[in-house]
Design an enzyme around this catalytic site. Structure first.
Site, PDB file in Angstrom:
ATOM      1  NE  ARG A 190      85.697  56.939  44.515  1.00 19.30           N
ATOM      2  CZ  ARG A 190      84.888  55.898  44.375  1.00 19.30           C
ATOM      3  NH1 ARG A 190      84.781  54.985  45.308  1.00 19.30           N
ATOM      4  NH2 ARG A 190      84.185  55.764  43.287  1.00 19.30           N
ATOM      5  CG  ASP A 212      82.802  52.769  47.130  1.00 16.82           C
ATOM      6  OD1 ASP A 212      83.026  53.073  45.950  1.00 16.82           O
ATOM      7  OD2 ASP A 212      82.180  51.734  47.462  1.00 16.82           O
ATOM      8  CD  GLU A 218      70.114  52.471  50.516  1.00 21.93           C
ATOM      9  OE1 GLU A 218      69.818  53.214  49.568  1.00 21.93           O
ATOM     10  OE2 GLU A 218      70.211  51.246  50.413  1.00 21.93           O
ATOM     11  CD  GLU A 276      80.828  55.913  43.688  1.00 26.09           C
ATOM     12  OE1 GLU A 276      80.655  55.354  42.606  1.00 26.09           O
ATOM     13  OE2 GLU A 276      80.734  55.319  44.781  1.00 26.09           O
ATOM     14  CG  ASP A 336      83.149  52.440  38.656  1.00 30.05           C
ATOM     15  OD1 ASP A 336      83.691  51.331  38.821  1.00 30.05           O
ATOM     16  OD2 ASP A 336      82.868  53.214  39.593  1.00 30.05           O
TER      17      ASP A 336
HETATM   18  C1  NOJ Z   1      81.769  52.388  43.467  1.00 34.21           C
HETATM   19  C2  NOJ Z   1      83.081  52.050  42.859  1.00 34.21           C
HETATM   20  O1  NOJ Z   1      83.495  53.101  42.026  1.00 34.21           O
HETATM   21  C3  NOJ Z   1      82.909  50.762  42.100  1.00 34.21           C
HETATM   22  O2  NOJ Z   1      84.053  50.453  41.363  1.00 34.21           O
HETATM   23  C4  NOJ Z   1      82.545  49.653  43.053  1.00 34.21           C
HETATM   24  O3  NOJ Z   1      82.236  48.490  42.331  1.00 34.21           O
HETATM   25  C5  NOJ Z   1      81.328  50.034  43.899  1.00 34.21           C
HETATM   26  N1  NOJ Z   1      81.386  51.365  44.418  1.00 34.21           N
HETATM   27  C6  NOJ Z   1      81.193  49.104  45.069  1.00 34.21           C
HETATM   28  O4  NOJ Z   1      82.160  49.390  46.030  1.00 34.21           O
END
Ligand code: NOJ
Length: 583
Positions: A237, A239, A246, A281, A348
């Site tokens: 996954r 992140d 970027e 993500e 989150d």
């Molecule tokens: C996305 C993650 O889902 C989140 O939990 C995290 O704080 C940030 N990326 C930074 O890695």
């Protein structure tokens, strides 16, 4: 050429693959069609149920108050019986855990609080024994500021690691722009005294951004991926994808993305492990996903559909489906090899940043009216069950999750309707220990005090909501969810088929039809808290009978030549056209 023909011939006879695409080709010409269609069925990520968990809060085996690999191993049968195919494991590498482990200080290790590398291998073995795959978070946009690379980089301009991070001698003009955690974060460039320079961090200040322009960083990240693929994970996954690619010196609020970097990472993964997946993500606007999925189908295999998710919550909040239908249509056209990952809640906040202000306010009103339920000026830090507040709507939401085009991702604890703890800071509200039983600490740990507090008061306390009680109750949410997962797996049309939204002329009822290899499904959902009646034209299903897959019922064309559906409040119905079995 001769070699290629021979290889093609052998591959057709013995069925092995010539290349090892992470992502195979996008829509193909007619002559390639059958070859491509054959491969499609091997895309395992299209028809699985993914379950997300953090070791910290799942099960503690050694009584220190923090979950661990041995604890997770103990609970694998639970996940297996629930119907989970893929475990998405949140970061477990050494970390100061200032951001739930998304602040890594050693990419190659296992945080000793979760066990040893041996425990990790045992877990992988036990998962494999049950036919489960494991994907892990790959957090390479940034490291922890405690990572030895960053510590060395700070020391001097001449450090080997200096150029592994992103620096600026002067304070950049947009130093306080582009924050991911507004209200908590103060800046995105912070001055480091030791280094005598500003470093870039899109996230918290203890998460310095890695410099992906540096080929040494790229090579190191490849090593990290290679290491974990060798250890048996089925993919990552990934992140914070847009931030990885970027240009950090471009406009913070409208940055330039370097998709070539993503392609290189994915190409590497493909070479190392042909069927590995990358679940990205990337919370992007419709249309932008094309670059992430790869125009030639050589991008990420899966991406969370954040856009549809936010509009789904708008539909749940208002009972109106129009915006949600538009969001589904807007995200419909993706390459053949690509797949959306659908979810309800994750670890989150519920991010509502892509709704208009008015729409967001409506969702706040319905699901997070108090200020302390909201976060980062864009979202809600609550679990699904307390947000929806009633079993009927919860079932509707889950029925949708399992019947929307894509692959479903479940958050641990949502299958029993766990609640949140708003006294915890930021997103920790939705990261409390799994509620296994009504024994002390919810059966999660034998410690006198757990690292993350269990929910022990109110309607969602572990005395009321726990696995043990729900296991024994045939009408529990847990047993209902397991049943729906089984049903979803018996409906590969959803993961693999073509889909159409049927025009019902109803502001509240959504009907999706799937077509796959001559087999058809019709899934109907009523978002309204009032019962609804809708009709579908007979030719949509060629006048064949529709067999309800959830209840023992059938629907046939009436005298007026239409199928008539009566849906109760938040009602949902799944039908297979022609008969209960797939063709
Ligand atoms: C996305 C993650 O889902 C989140 O939990 C995290 O704080 C940030 N990326 C930074 O890695």
């Amino acid at each position: 050429m001769k070699k290629l023909i021979a290889c093609l011939f052998l591959s057709l006879i013995f069925g092995f693959r010539i290349s090892e695409p992470v992502i195979a080709q996008s829509k193909t010409t007619t002559s390639e069609q059958s070859f491509s269609t054959g491969l499609q069925e091997n895309r395992w990520y299209k028809n699985v149920v993914i379950y997300n968990l953090e070791l910290d809060t799942f099960k503690d085996s050694d009584g220190n108050g923090i979950g661990d690999f041995q604890g997770l191993i103990q609970q694998l049968d639970y996940l297996d019986v629930l119907g989970v195919d893929v475990i998405w494991l949140a970061p477990f590498q050494p970390s100061p855990r200032q951001d739930n482990g998304y602040d890594i200080s050693d990419y190659y290790g296992v945080n000793p609080i979760y066990g040893t590398s041996g425990d990790f291998s045992e877990f992988m073995h036990e998962a494999e024994k049950r036919g489960m795959r494991v994907i892990m978070d790959l957090v390479v946009n940034h490291t922890s500021d405690q990572h030895p690379w960053f510590q060395e980089a700070r020391q001097s301009m001449n450090s080997k690691y200096r150029s592994w991070y992103v620096w600026s001698e002067e304070r950049p003009k947009d130093w306080n722009k582009g924050m991911v955690f507004p209200g908590v974060q103060q800046e995105t460039w912070t001055f480091d005294k030791k280094a005598g320079a500003y470093y870039s961090h899109r996230f918290y200040r203890f998460q310095p951004d890695l410099n992906f322009s540096n080929t040494e960083v790229q090579t190191e990240v490849q090593k990290v991926m290679g290491h974990w693929l060798r250890s048996g994970v089925a993919g990552f996954r990934l992140d914070a994808v847009p931030f990885i690619i970027e240009d950090p010196y471009s406009d913070r609020e409208n940055p330039t993305h370097r998709f070539q970097l993503l392609k290189e990472l994915l190409r590497f993964i493909g070479w190392r492990k042909g069927d590995a997946v990358v679940l990205g993500e990337a919370n992007v606007e419709p249309g932008e996903e094309v670059e992430y999925f790869g125009k030639e189908g050589n991008g990420m295999s899966l991406m969370f559909n954040f856009y549809a998710n936010q509009h789904l919550f708008y539909a749940l909040a208002t009972g109106q489906i129009n915006e949600f239908t538009n969001a589904l249509q807007a995200t419909k056209s993706i390459p053949e090899a690509s797949q959306w990952a659908n979810f309800l809640r994750n670890h989150d906040e519920l991010d509502l940043g892509r709704l208009t202000e008015e729409q967001r306010d409506e969702v706040y009103q319905a699901f997070g009216p108090k200020k302390n339920m909201q976060l980062y000026d864009r979202g809600i830090r609550r679990r699904l069950a307390p947000m929806l507040g009633n079993r009927k709507q919860l079932e509707l939401a889950y029925s949708l999750l399992f019947s929307l085009p894509g692959t479903p991702v479940i958050r641990y604890g949502d299958e029993i309707g766990m609640g949140d703890d708003l006294s915890l800071k930021e997103r920790n509200a939705v990261r409390t220990p799994m509620q296994w039983s009504n024994e002390p600490n919810a059966g999660f740990s034998e410690a006198s005090k757990t690292d993350r507090p269990v929910i022990d008061e109110g309607q969602y306390s572990y005395h009321q909501v726990n696995v043990a009680a729900q296991r024994r109750n045939p009408n529990s949410l847990l047993n209902w969810t397991a049943k729906m997962i089984r049903l979803r797996k018996e409906c590969p049309e959803v993961g693999l088929g073509d889909w159409t939204i049927l025009d019902l002329n109803s502001p509240h009822v959504l009907a999706i039809k799937y077509d796959w290899k001559g087999s058809q499904l019709v899934m109907i959902h009523n978002f309204s808290k009032e019962p609804q009646q809708v009709q579908i034209k007979s030719d949509v299903a060629s006048g064949k009978k529709l067999v309800n897959l959830i209840e023992e019922k059938e629907n046939t064309v009436n005298k007026e030549g239409v199928y008539q559906f009566n849906l109760e409040e938040y009602g949902y119905q799944w039908y297979r056209v022609g008969g209960v079995m797939r063709n």
